[in-house]
Motif scaffolding. Structure first.
Motif, mmCIF file in Angstrom:
data_model
loop_
_atom_site.group_PDB
_atom_site.id
_atom_site.type_symbol
_atom_site.label_atom_id
_atom_site.label_comp_id
_atom_site.label_asym_id
_atom_site.label_seq_id
_atom_site.Cartn_x
_atom_site.Cartn_y
_atom_site.Cartn_z
ATOM 1 N N SER A 1 29.883 1.847 -33.226
ATOM 2 C CA SER A 1 28.958 1.693 -34.360
ATOM 3 C C SER A 1 29.623 0.942 -35.523
ATOM 4 O O SER A 1 28.944 0.306 -36.320
ATOM 5 N N GLY A 2 30.947 1.019 -35.596
ATOM 6 C CA GLY A 2 31.649 0.380 -36.701
ATOM 7 C C GLY A 2 31.975 -1.088 -36.430
ATOM 8 O O GLY A 2 32.753 -1.681 -37.166
ATOM 9 N N ALA B 1 25.189 11.138 -44.768
ATOM 10 C CA ALA B 1 25.752 9.889 -45.282
ATOM 11 C C ALA B 1 26.951 9.503 -44.427
ATOM 12 O O ALA B 1 27.829 10.329 -44.186
ATOM 13 N N GLY B 2 26.969 8.269 -43.968
ATOM 14 C CA GLY B 2 28.116 7.768 -43.212
ATOM 15 C C GLY B 2 27.977 7.930 -41.707
ATOM 16 O O GLY B 2 28.849 7.495 -40.957
ATOM 17 N N ARG C 1 39.081 2.848 -33.517
ATOM 18 C CA ARG C 1 39.685 1.586 -34.004
ATOM 19 C C ARG C 1 41.056 1.378 -33.373
ATOM 20 O O ARG C 1 41.430 0.259 -33.036
ATOM 21 N N LEU D 1 19.765 11.233 -42.038
ATOM 22 C CA LEU D 1 21.018 11.685 -41.429
ATOM 23 C C LEU D 1 22.097 11.832 -42.504
ATOM 24 O O LEU D 1 21.932 11.390 -43.635
ATOM 25 N N PRO E 1 29.966 8.646 -47.363
ATOM 26 C CA PRO E 1 30.334 10.018 -47.020
ATOM 27 C C PRO E 1 31.562 10.509 -47.773
ATOM 28 O O PRO E 1 31.816 11.709 -47.820
ATOM 29 N N PHE F 1 36.373 7.422 -36.268
ATOM 30 C CA PHE F 1 36.568 6.015 -36.661
ATOM 31 C C PHE F 1 38.002 5.584 -36.369
ATOM 32 O O PHE F 1 38.245 4.534 -35.773
ATOM 33 N N ASP F 2 38.950 6.423 -36.778
ATOM 34 C CA ASP F 2 40.348 6.023 -36.629
ATOM 35 C C ASP F 2 40.740 5.901 -35.160
ATOM 36 O O ASP F 2 41.387 4.940 -34.756
ATOM 37 N N ASN G 1 34.924 13.700 -36.808
ATOM 38 C CA ASN G 1 35.629 12.526 -37.332
ATOM 39 C C ASN G 1 37.008 12.930 -37.846
ATOM 40 O O ASN G 1 37.487 12.423 -38.832
ATOM 41 N N LYS H 1 29.678 -4.180 -35.835
ATOM 42 C CA LYS H 1 28.373 -4.815 -35.632
ATOM 43 C C LYS H 1 28.512 -6.209 -35.031
ATOM 44 O O LYS H 1 27.624 -6.666 -34.332
ATOM 45 N N VAL I 1 30.216 11.969 -38.735
ATOM 46 C CA VAL I 1 31.111 12.196 -39.874
ATOM 47 C C VAL I 1 31.159 13.656 -40.272
ATOM 48 O O VAL I 1 32.118 14.109 -40.880
ATOM 49 N N ARG J 1 24.996 7.157 -50.090
ATOM 50 C CA ARG J 1 25.204 7.038 -48.662
ATOM 51 C C ARG J 1 26.657 7.184 -48.264
ATOM 52 O O ARG J 1 26.970 7.428 -47.106
ATOM 53 N N ALA K 1 20.961 -0.063 -37.932
ATOM 54 C CA ALA K 1 21.059 -1.356 -38.625
ATOM 55 C C ALA K 1 21.294 -2.477 -37.618
ATOM 56 O O ALA K 1 20.773 -3.588 -37.774
ATOM 57 N N ALA L 1 28.098 2.490 -43.992
ATOM 58 C CA ALA L 1 26.860 3.112 -44.485
ATOM 59 C C ALA L 1 26.338 2.399 -45.725
ATOM 60 O O ALA L 1 25.141 2.180 -45.884
ATOM 61 N N ASP M 1 23.393 5.579 -38.109
ATOM 62 C CA ASP M 1 22.693 4.682 -39.043
ATOM 63 C C ASP M 1 23.158 3.229 -38.873
ATOM 64 O O ASP M 1 22.379 2.298 -39.064
ATOM 65 N N SER M 2 24.415 3.064 -38.534
ATOM 66 C CA SER M 2 24.902 1.696 -38.305
ATOM 67 C C SER M 2 24.276 1.114 -37.052
ATOM 68 O O SER M 2 24.003 -0.077 -36.987
ATOM 69 N N ASP N 1 24.741 -0.907 -44.817
ATOM 70 C CA ASP N 1 23.443 -0.753 -44.168
ATOM 71 C C ASP N 1 22.347 -0.363 -45.161
ATOM 72 O O ASP N 1 21.214 -0.789 -45.021
#
Ligand SMILES: Cc1cc2nc3c(=O)[nH]c(=O)nc-3n(C[C@H](O)[C@H](O)[C@H](O)COP(=O)(O)OP(=O)(O)OC[C@H]3O[C@@H](n4cnc5c(N)ncnc54)[C@H](O)[C@@H]3O)c2cc1C
Ligand SMILES: Cc1ncc(C[n+]2csc(CCOP(=O)(O)OP(=O)(O)O)c2C)c(N)n1
Ligand code: SF4
Ligand code: SF4
Ligand code: SF4
Ligand SMILES: [Mg+2]
Lengths: 351, 594
Positions: free
Chosen positions: A190-191, A35-36, A235, A33, B572, A231-232, A223, A193, A219, B570, A44, B506, A40-41, B509
């Protein structure tokens, strides 16, 4: 993405769980995927949850549909069973698999496009049938894989990357899941955990239909300013109703809260979901109140997160159908065929 | 916690564990990459600049870098840093046109160096190109010091010494060979601007036990015996040899004895095997040549027949630890051990001796009769007299001698320019991004899973047939490449830019080693416990950045980072970048001055 495989080396102090596995043993192949990507989170977090629960990887089945989110099962639980179905059909394939072998732990992974557009019907029926599963929607408000079109969960008024305003009403998957009888419903980000991992753990232990809507920023396409899945934005508008801790029957209770601050929800298998209340008077076992509360908060633009609803005494599909406890796929001819005498008796009763 | 100031060169220097541990701070990963790229000459020059004797050190260095190597913390063994240095020297080709030339013009300053060991030769190399007139006094008929007189040729061939000592002599110092100095005053009287004492630690410790004197004909002090072997004065030894001592000198003695006729050579050590001073590889090499090592035996007496050596008697001891954890060797009460022998080599230590330094020259000596030397400037209490190498703080090794040489040269250069020698120059420091494309870096960031490769050895029977045949054959280019790939490129630093980070996790992880954590602020001790993996290695720094939107800190534990660059691949936003830090020590010359 990266072209390199993740190096084999791991931290020398990395702890092992009851099965002797480290967290790294629950990984899959390296993600392709962007990056960022929030997805992916979530992968994890799934890895962490399965590691912490010491689940045997070969007893888990991960199923998905189509989309960036649906690709992720390749990136975790490399030693588990997997089925990558066609677009939107994961809930049905999962239901079938669960019927055939009730002994596996079912983890359905989907996207907002996969579940709220093409798969909306499949989603609805799997929930209302109370399939024992953990159903995670990695919700980014767009079709990431096909380059960022608005999805059905995009909020009305939110802006695309190019500035187009979405004029359609969003589908509220949490609301639907509650209405259709899901017995474990949570939302997370996702941000975060710290919140997401215990939420997934609780869902994996829950013996009924568990649904998690996890906001997961794309992202690449969602985003930016004006997006409500960035994200912003998340949050700034994240309103957690509780923090949770999942305590397996074996584990020691380590978190300490002042009395009155927490509620213990004991699940059927003896595990305890310990909720630290944040919102006053929030009762996660009262379905109607929860639905009302969520509607009110949504109207204010808040993203309510946490374990939103849990029914400590859930029913599941096998219970409703009164199937045998042995997995159906293990029943032999002797178990399945009642014999000529028995059939004659049945036939006689029908004449 | 306070955010890390990464503009201070020491921060990233410490991350390059090997370079930080090297007394001369050789840029190790830089030369290892050049070896992998088959740029052997370039790899050699990096070494030559830092450590002056790459070919010698690539065979003999005490390698303080290797125990420090990060690779040893993520798998079994460190990178073979030392033997890769030898590869650079073996395959470099002709590099003579890349060496400095004798200064075309003298600067009018005169410096005397006493002794022509590695310490003095380093001072000479650093000062000669600057125009200093350098006079080297050496009692032996050749330059090189213990590199030439002590280290056996089967470990270090003569040609390698000739070549690398030759590069320095090519800078045209005034060489006074065969000139033993027996009065420092007489040297000072010649009006030098500075005098550097690099006379080593020349005296071998002896044994004082009954029978030692009577049987003296076949009992030899190890370092005297080794130099006699080097000079060719001694060419044979008895069949049964006992070597006393557990240091590297003992290992060289026993291995030399094996080659000069010793059929049964045994090493006898007071202490246990683990506490022996010899490096693990030296012990291994000796045992590989069929030499047993006996531990916990204390020499008691020498048995002789009217002066003819018969045997040595040892008392058996065991270690006991007192309340303070100090070890004492106490007799076990078992019967003594008697080992018959034809010759004994005593290698129980080495000492300094300065009978030739008058005590009224303004040079202070301490209660152990050692000169009082400033560890930074290497000056004695008389500013124009400096000490370095084994002469300064007792016997060490070649790489420390070289490091002292560089530091002393800086002091001399500052002194001769009227500057404060305490104000030391900062190293040259640069930090350059290695990014070539989205997933492309100018270094090989794929981590090799290979275990350490062994250096091929000459067949033992053949090796034992001559005192001069080099035992180690060295890595060939293929093995060298594979060993070089084990290096983690610790100088390619993970550099974090806070205002680019969107806290997407990212990097957390993907990191295979759980180095990175985003977490609320706290005291270091407590924070170390709650990272993705506990940061228990207190010798390794935490890289801390603040100013994130959520108010948390980014904390990276440097300890076991593989420098794989996955965090940067990773990320971004490019908040992580892989940047190569090149840290080079500032040697004597205009750049070391204010
Ligand atoms: C047997 C043995 C093996 C060793 N093996 C290793 C090894 O493998 N690796 C390693 O790193 N180190 C090794 N060492 C240690 C290393 O050789 C020394 O630490 C290093 O050579 C010290 O360098 P230096 O310049 O201080 O002095 P030295 O090398 O000792 O040189 C001093 C020079 O000064 C001369 N000199 C002394 N007094 C006078 C005087 N009054 N007038 C004129 N000249 C004088 C001496 O003749 C000598 O040439 C070994 C030592 C021994 C004894
Ligand atoms: C039957 C069918 N219709 C359409 C598509 C095209 N398609 C691929 S992925 C996707 C949307 C995926 O969106 P979502 O589930 O939100 O996943 P994301 O990539 O955002 O994680 C669509 C429409 C398809 N693959 N199959
Ligand atoms: S397109 Fe969006 S959802 Fe897909 S991988 Fe990239 S960031 Fe993730
Ligand atoms: S380079 Fe980055 S990803 Fe690789 S080990 Fe170091 S911190 Fe982790
Ligand atoms: S990957 Fe980059 S943006 Fe994401 S948390 Fe790490 S440093 Fe920040
Ligand atoms: Mg989507």
């Amino acid at each position: 993405m990266t072209y390199l495989a993740k190096p084999k080396f791991r931290h020398p102090e990395l702890p092992r769980n009851a099965l002797g596995f480290t967290r790294r043993d629950y990984e899959g192949s390296v993600s392709t995927l962007c990056a960022g990507c929030g997805h992916d989170s979530i992968s994890a977090a799934i890895i962490q949850a399965c590691y912490e629960l010491a689940l045997p990887p070969h007893r888990i089945a991960k199923l998905s549909g189509i989309g960036c989110s649906s690709k992720t099962p390749t990136y975790f639980l490399g030693s588990s069973h997997g089925f990558n179905s066609v677009h939107g059909r994961m809930p049905s394939v999962l239901t079938g698999a669960n019927m055939a072998n009730r002994d596996l732990i079912y983890l359905g992974v989907s996207g907002d496009g996969d579940s709220a557009s093409i798969g909306l019907g499949q989603f609805a029926h799997a929930i209302r049938r109370a399939v024992n599963m953990t159903y995670i929607v990695e919700n980014n408000g767009v079709y990431g894989l096909t380059k960022g079109q608005f999805s059905a969960t995009s909020d009305k008024g939110s802006k695309s990357k190019k500035g187009v305003v979405n004029s359609d009403e969003p589908i509220d998957m949490i609301g639907m899941a509650l209405q259709l009888g899901a017995t474990y419903v949570g939302r997370s980000f996702s941000g975060d955990k710290a919140q997401l991992v215990p939420l997934i753990k609780g869902a994996l232990l829950h013996p009924g239909a568990a649904f998690i809507d996890c906001v997961s920023p794309c992202v690449a396409f969602n985003n930016h300013e004006g997006s409500t899945k960035s994200f912003d934005y998340v949050r700034a508008h994240n309103e957690a109703v509780n923090f949770l801790d999942v305590i397996t029957p074996r584990a020691e209770i380590t978190t300490d809260y002042a009395p009155g601050e927490m509620v213990d929800v004991r699940q059927h298998d003896g595990s305890i979901i310990r909720l630290k209340k944040v919102a006053e008077d929030y009762d996660p076992t009262d379905r109607i109140k929860v639905m009302n509360f969520l509607q009110e908060q949504q109207a204010k633009g808040e993203v309510v997160t946490g374990l939103l609803f849990v029914d400590p005494e859930p029913q599941d599909l096998h219970g409703a159908l009164a199937t045998v406890t042995a997995p159906l796929n293990e029943l032999g001819d002797g178990d399945l065929c009642p014999g000529a005498a028995e059939i004659d008796k049945i036939n006689a009763g029908l004449r | 916690m306070k955010p890390t100031d990464i503009s201070v060169p020491d921060y990233f220097h410490k991350v390059v564990d090997c370079q930080w541990a090297c007394p001369a701070h050789t840029p190790v990963p830089e030369y290892i990459r050049l070896i992998a790229a088959r740029r052997f000459g370039d790899a050699y020059m990096i070494n030559w600049k830092s450590n002056v004797f790459p070919g010698v050190l690539g065979r003999t260095c005490d390698r303080p870098c290797e125990p420090a190597c990060r690779r040893g913390r993520v798998e079994k063994e460190p990178v073979a840093i030392c033997r890769l240095k030898r590869v650079a020297a073996d395959y470099k080709g002709d590099i003579r046109d890349r060496l400095p030339q004798p200064a075309p013009q003298k600067n009018g300053k005169r410096v005397a160096l006493i002794g022509a060991g590695p310490a003095s030769l380093t001072v000479a190399r650093d000062l000669l190109p600057l125009g200093y007139h350098v006079t080297i006094y050496e009692q032996d008929p050749f330059a090189g010091g213990m590199i030439r007189t002590q280290i056996p040729k089967f470990r270090l061939p003569e040609e390698v010494i000739d070549e690398e000592v030759g590069y320095i002599l090519g800078l045209e110092p005034e060489l006074r060979l065969g000139k033993k100095i027996d009065s420092l005053k007489s040297v000072l009287d010649e009006g030098y601007d500075a005098v550097f004492v690099g006379c080593g630690a020349p005296r071998g410790r002896d044994l004082d036990i009954p029978g030692r004197k009577a049987a003296a004909a076949h009992i030899h002090v190890g370092i005297d015996w080794l130099s006699s072997v080097s000079f060719g004065h001694v060419t044979s030894i008895g069949k049964r040899v006992i070597v006393l001592g557990g240091g590297n000198t003992a290992m060289d003695c026993c291995r030399s004895a094996r080659r000069l006729g010793g059929e049964s050579v045994q090493v006898v050590v007071r202490s246990g095997f683990e506490e022996m001073k010899a490096s693990p590889w030296e012990k291994e090499d000796a045992m590989h040549e069929g030499i047993p090592i006996h531990n916990f035996l204390v020499p008691k007496s020498v048995q002789h027949d009217g002066g003819k050596l018969k045997a040595m008697v040892f008392e058996k001891v065991k270690p006991e630890y007192d309340a303070k954890g100090r070890r004492n060797l106490v007799p076990t009460g078992e019967p003594d051990v008697v080992l018959e022998c034809d010759d004994v080599l005593v290698a129980v230590g080495q000492e300094n001796a300065f009978p030739w330094i008058e005590r009224d020259l303004g040079i202070a000596f301490d209660k152990w009769d050692m000169p009082v030397v400033d560890p930074v400037t290497l000056q004695s209490s008389r500013p124009d007299v400096l000490f370095g190498g084994d002469a300064a703080f007792g016997p060490k090794n070649i790489i420390w001698a070289v490091a002292h040489g560089h530091d002393a040269a800086v002091s001399i250069d500052k002194l001769c320019n009227g500057e404060d020698t305490r104000l030391r120059p900062a190293p040259d420091f640069s930090l350059i991004s290695q990014k070539m494309g989205i997933h492309e870096w100018s270094y090989d960031n794929q981590i090799s899973n290979d275990l350490r490769f062994k250096v091929p050895l000459r067949d033992t029977k053949e090796a034992l047939s001559s005192i001069k045949l080099e035992v180690e054959l060295g890595f060939d280019d293929k093995l060298a490449y594979e060993e070089a790939e084990r290096c983690l490129n610790c100088d390619v630093q993970t550099v974090f830019t806070t205002n680019l980070c969107i806290e997407c996790d990212a990097c957390v992880d993907i990191c295979p080693m759980d180095c990175i954590t985003f977490t609320p602020d706290g005291e270091e001790a407590e924070l170390r416990e709650r990272l993705m993996a506990p940061a228990k290695n207190l010798t390794q720094d935490l890289y801390v950045a603040d100013g994130l939107k959520t108010g948390r800190l980014m904390v990276k534990d440097e300890d076991v980072c593989l420098h794989c660059g996955l965090c940067a691949e990773r990320c971004p936003t490019g908040a992580w970048d892989m940047r190569k830090s090149l840290i080079e020590m500032t040697h004597a010359g205009p750049q070391c001055r204010a």
